[in-house]
Design a protein around this motif. Structure first.
Motif, PDB file in Angstrom:
ATOM      1  N   UNK A 168      41.024  37.044  36.053  1.00  0.00           N
ATOM      2  CA  UNK A 168      40.693  35.811  35.339  1.00  0.00           C
ATOM      3  C   UNK A 168      41.767  35.467  34.318  1.00  0.00           C
ATOM      4  N   UNK A 169      42.321  34.254  34.440  1.00  0.00           N
ATOM      5  CA  UNK A 169      43.253  33.783  33.406  1.00  0.00           C
ATOM      6  C   UNK A 169      42.468  32.964  32.362  1.00  0.00           C
ATOM      7  N   UNK A 170      41.622  32.034  32.881  1.00  0.00           N
ATOM      8  CA  UNK A 170      40.832  31.196  31.981  1.00  0.00           C
ATOM      9  C   UNK A 170      39.369  31.308  32.370  1.00  0.00           C
ATOM     10  N   UNK A 171      38.526  31.668  31.435  1.00  0.00           N
ATOM     11  CA  UNK A 171      37.088  31.646  31.721  1.00  0.00           C
ATOM     12  C   UNK A 171      36.631  30.196  31.795  1.00  0.00           C
ATOM     13  N   UNK A 172      35.648  29.928  32.637  1.00  0.00           N
ATOM     14  CA  UNK A 172      35.151  28.560  32.805  1.00  0.00           C
ATOM     15  C   UNK A 172      33.688  28.462  32.427  1.00  0.00           C
ATOM     16  N   UNK A 173      33.288  27.253  32.045  1.00  0.00           N
ATOM     17  CA  UNK A 173      31.871  27.034  31.720  1.00  0.00           C
ATOM     18  C   UNK A 173      31.073  26.876  33.013  1.00  0.00           C
ATOM     19  N   UNK A 174      30.766  28.004  33.643  1.00  0.00           N
ATOM     20  CA  UNK A 174      29.986  27.983  34.885  1.00  0.00           C
ATOM     21  C   UNK A 174      28.499  27.880  34.544  1.00  0.00           C
ATOM     22  N   UNK A 175      27.804  27.072  35.298  1.00  0.00           N
ATOM     23  CA  UNK A 175      26.344  26.977  35.148  1.00  0.00           C
ATOM     24  C   UNK A 175      25.724  26.995  36.540  1.00  0.00           C
ATOM     25  N   UNK A 176      24.428  27.263  36.640  1.00  0.00           N
ATOM     26  CA  UNK A 176      23.843  27.432  37.980  1.00  0.00           C
ATOM     27  C   UNK A 176      23.831  26.138  38.798  1.00  0.00           C
ATOM     28  N   UNK A 177      24.138  26.274  40.090  1.00  0.00           N
ATOM     29  CA  UNK A 177      24.084  25.123  41.002  1.00  0.00           C
ATOM     30  C   UNK A 177      22.631  24.725  41.257  1.00  0.00           C
ATOM     31  N   UNK A 201      27.060  44.176  30.592  1.00  0.00           N
ATOM     32  CA  UNK A 201      28.128  44.767  29.781  1.00  0.00           C
ATOM     33  C   UNK A 201      28.629  43.726  28.763  1.00  0.00           C
ATOM     34  N   UNK A 202      28.434  44.001  27.461  1.00  0.00           N
ATOM     35  CA  UNK A 202      28.764  42.986  26.444  1.00  0.00           C
ATOM     36  C   UNK A 202      30.236  42.581  26.460  1.00  0.00           C
ATOM     37  N   UNK A 203      31.130  43.519  26.742  1.00  0.00           N
ATOM     38  CA  UNK A 203      32.554  43.176  26.745  1.00  0.00           C
ATOM     39  C   UNK A 203      32.860  42.211  27.898  1.00  0.00           C
ATOM     40  N   UNK A 204      32.312  42.515  29.072  1.00  0.00           N
ATOM     41  CA  UNK A 204      32.533  41.620  30.223  1.00  0.00           C
ATOM     42  C   UNK A 204      31.932  40.249  29.927  1.00  0.00           C
ATOM     43  N   UNK A 205      30.735  40.238  29.369  1.00  0.00           N
ATOM     44  CA  UNK A 205      30.080  38.957  29.054  1.00  0.00           C
ATOM     45  C   UNK A 205      30.978  38.132  28.126  1.00  0.00           C
ATOM     46  N   UNK A 206      31.514  38.759  27.096  1.00  0.00           N
ATOM     47  CA  UNK A 206      32.372  38.018  26.149  1.00  0.00           C
ATOM     48  C   UNK A 206      33.581  37.435  26.850  1.00  0.00           C
ATOM     49  N   UNK A 207      34.143  38.208  27.757  1.00  0.00           N
ATOM     50  CA  UNK A 207      35.347  37.734  28.465  1.00  0.00           C
ATOM     51  C   UNK A 207      35.021  36.580  29.416  1.00  0.00           C
ATOM     52  N   UNK A 208      33.789  36.532  29.894  1.00  0.00           N
ATOM     53  CA  UNK A 208      33.402  35.460  30.822  1.00  0.00           C
ATOM     54  C   UNK A 208      33.034  34.162  30.090  1.00  0.00           C
ATOM     55  N   UNK A 209      32.982  34.234  28.779  1.00  0.00           N
ATOM     56  CA  UNK A 209      32.646  33.041  27.985  1.00  0.00           C
ATOM     57  C   UNK A 209      33.945  32.362  27.527  1.00  0.00           C
ATOM     58  N   UNK A 210      34.151  31.099  27.908  1.00  0.00           N
ATOM     59  CA  UNK A 210      35.392  30.421  27.508  1.00  0.00           C
ATOM     60  C   UNK A 210      35.523  30.347  25.994  1.00  0.00           C
ATOM     61  N   UNK A 211      36.752  30.525  25.535  1.00  0.00           N
ATOM     62  CA  UNK A 211      36.995  30.449  24.092  1.00  0.00           C
ATOM     63  C   UNK A 211      38.015  29.348  23.772  1.00  0.00           C
ATOM     64  N   UNK A 212      38.629  28.791  24.834  1.00  0.00           N
ATOM     65  CA  UNK A 212      39.745  27.875  24.562  1.00  0.00           C
ATOM     66  C   UNK A 212      39.445  26.420  24.903  1.00  0.00           C
TER      67      UNK A 212
END
Ligand SMILES: Cc1cc2nc3c(=O)[nH]c(=O)nc-3n(C[C@H](O)[C@H](O)[C@H](O)COP(=O)(O)OP(=O)(O)OC[C@H]3O[C@@H](n4cnc5c(N)ncnc54)[C@H](O)[C@@H]3O)c2cc1C
Length: 540
Positions: free
Chosen positions: A207-216, A311-322
């Motif tokens: 992953x380079x950029x996390x995205x705001x994914x939501x359920x389809x 896993x809290x670390x993975x969750x944080x990384x999957x949340x976009x910050x930019x």
């Protein structure tokens, strides 16, 4: 002496949903037609993107054609958001149902198209060396039809299997027991991961950029819903034809700033459980303009992600910050976040550890090498201008389109550009985001009406005026300066090294397209210079 009479009136390039409709419209309007397609079948996006998990995030029945009620009635979509095989079947059905295939040539890539002022025609050359002279050239070549793979050293050294999602092979790829790398976490990558999960030995997501994914929130269309759809065709068509986004979702006119925190929470929960793009189209009217409202929606999504991913670390990384919601085109997912709870799935954050090279055995980052059997490149596309800049288009006085657009595209209605008479590109740069076929269909209708006007008035050559093009391009650029939608990534060309940074969507959307094209008609097409070909005197 060079032949100068056209072989066809209208030559269309591209057999995607736009080109097929253009072929239908041109043919029913009495033009002689031909369509050339680089792929060996019909479908465009839905021909090339046959990767595991590829599916609509537009509701199926709002994406399909609306020009024939019989077609709408006879095609029974299985799911609210159909998968690639069903969409490809549908487009093939349309082509055969309306007897369009005999006008199509497959495995035929246009490599050059040169304008000939003397005859007022385009001379088009294809990959097999054949030529076709056409009065009008319509490039329905798509905005997402040139896959992009980053230039990482060693890619050719990899001994395993590697494919780009946008060039996926027809033969099935066997994932069973395989160690898989998925590079890229935009709309395609996030579809691949959960789809192959059951088969694989492991998946490493880069992953380079996390995205705001939501359920389809996809599901089968029930028999009752099928009956309602059929009974409601006219209403649905009216809704889709007038909707600014091209979707049938209810538009929320309330601003988030006017709602109480409890009301906002309630709406966000409702939206989280709603289908696809409703999270954007039925969200608060100021979602993309009011940072506070956008932040609150993002915080809500982040909370959901933290609730799903153990896993809290993975969750944080999957949340976009930019970027906020809408800063990039939001992907819609089925079980993507849940996949990270499977011990087979791991995340590599490329912001911490960049890819150094691809080796014979796998991918090396600054952290070391991981070995794989399969690499899936879900690394996106050369958006907007990618296909047009690779078609060898040369306009009046030898002007190459790539030179004309060296600083980014300038257009009128996203359909024509000055110096390239009789050349149109519906669904290309300066087309709008939203439910694509609705907007692209409008463009096809507008351009077909323009061809009919020219024919009815005895003109062979149509060229947009400088003023029209400047006015439209100014409108797009002005909107680009204030929009927050899609300003991070492909809509600005920023994912492609060396590409000019220029906003590539029509910021005026469907509203402006309709407003300005109606003015064109009311103004008797004075937005264009129309003339007879020099062999036939007469000019307006
Ligand atoms: C994976 C994916 C999912 C998507 N999902 C949605 C969705 O749910 N809803 C939505 O609205 N949009 C979606 N899109 C956007 C999608 O591109 C459009 O909906 C639509 O398919 C565009 O159709 P088109 O006919 O304009 O272009 P395309 O479908 O891209 O077709 C263009 C065709 O032109 C051909 N071509 C290009 N250059 C040449 C050449 N030089 N010579 C010959 N042929 C050429 C290509 O081979 C291609 O077949 C998605 C895109 C992708 C990649």
């Amino acid at each position: 002496m060079q032949r100068s009479t056209p072989d066809v009136d209208v030559l269309i390039v591209g057999a995607g949903i736009t080109g097929i409709y253009q072929l239908h419209r041109a043919r029913e309007s009495g033009f002689s037609v031909r369509l050339l397609e680089a792929g060996s079948g019909v479908g465009g996006t839905w021909y090339w993107n046959r990767y595991p998990g590829a599916r609509f995030d537009s509701e199926s029945y709002t994406y399909g054609y609306l020009f024939s009620e019989e077609l709408f009635e006879e095609w029974v979509w299985e799911e609210h958001f159909a998968g690639q095989p069903e969409i490809e079947r549908y487009l093939n059905h349309v082509v055969d149902r309306f007897d369009l295939r005999r006008h199509m040539r497959f495995d035929t890539r246009v490599t050059a198209a040169v304008w000939d002022d003397a005859s007022g025609t385009w001379l088009v050359t294809t990959s097999d060396g054949t030529e076709c002279r056409a009065r009008f050239l319509v490039a329905a070549t798509g905005v997402l039809s040139v896959p992009y793979t980053p230039d990482i050293p060693g890619r050719d050294d990899f001994r395993g299997v590697q494919h780009h999602t946008g060039l996926w092979p027809k033969e099935s790829v066997d994932f069973v027991g395989k160690r898989v790398a998925v590079v890229g976490t935009s709309s395609s990558g996030v579809q691949v991961v959960p789809t192959i999960l059951d088969d694989v030995a492991s998946i490493t997501v880069y992953q380079r950029t996390a995205n705001w994914c939501t359920p389809l929130n996809n599901r089968p269309i029930t028999p009752e819903e099928q009956a309602q759809l059929r009974a409601g065709f006219e209403d649905l068509r009216e809704t889709l034809n007038t909707s600014l986004s091209g979707f049938a979702h209810p538009v929320n006119v309330q601003s988030g700033a006017d709602a109480s925190p409890a009301e906002r929470r309630a709406l966000f929960e409702q939206l989280w459980n709603s289908p696809g793009f409703m999270k954007l189209t039925s969200n608060y009217s100021d979602l993309l303009f009011n940072e506070v409202v956008n932040d609150e929606w993002c915080a809500f999504i982040a909370e959901q992600i933290r609730g799903i991913v153990h896993d809290p670390d993975t969750a944080e990384r999957l949340i976009p910050k930019d970027h906020g919601f809408g800063g990039k085109r939001p992907p819609f997912v089925i079980g993507y976040f849940e996949a990270f709870n499977d011990p087979k799935v791991s995340l590599v954050d490329l912001r911490d550890t960049a890819i150094v090279r691809v080796t014979e055995a796998g991918i090396e980052t600054t952290d070391g090498v991981r070995e794989f059997d399969i690499i899936v490149w879900a690394t996106g596309f050369d958006f907007g201008t990618g296909a047009l800049s690779r078609m060898g288009i040369i306009g009046r006085d030898g002007l190459a389109l790539t030179d004309h657009w060296a600083d980014g595209p300038s257009t009128f209605l996203g359909l024509q550009t000055r110096g390239f008479p009789n050349f149109f590109f519906p669904g290309g740069p300066h087309a709008a985001a939203g439910n694509n076929p609705r907007y692209n269909g409008d463009m096809v209708d507008i351009l077909t009406d323009t061809l009919l006007y020219a024919r009815d008035h005895g003109f062979d050559v149509i060229e947009v005026t400088v003023e029209s093009e400047e006015r439209w391009t100014r409108m797009v650029d002005k909107g680009a300066a204030v929009t927050t939608f899609g300003t991070v990534g492909q809509y600005t060309g920023s994912n492609i090294p060396g590409k000019p940074r220029r906003y590539l969507l029509n910021t005026g959307g469907r509203l402006k397209l309709r407003e300005i094209s109606a003015q064109v008609v009311a103004d008797d097409y004075h937005a264009y210079e129309m003339s007879k070909a020099p062999t036939r005197p007469g000019k307006r």
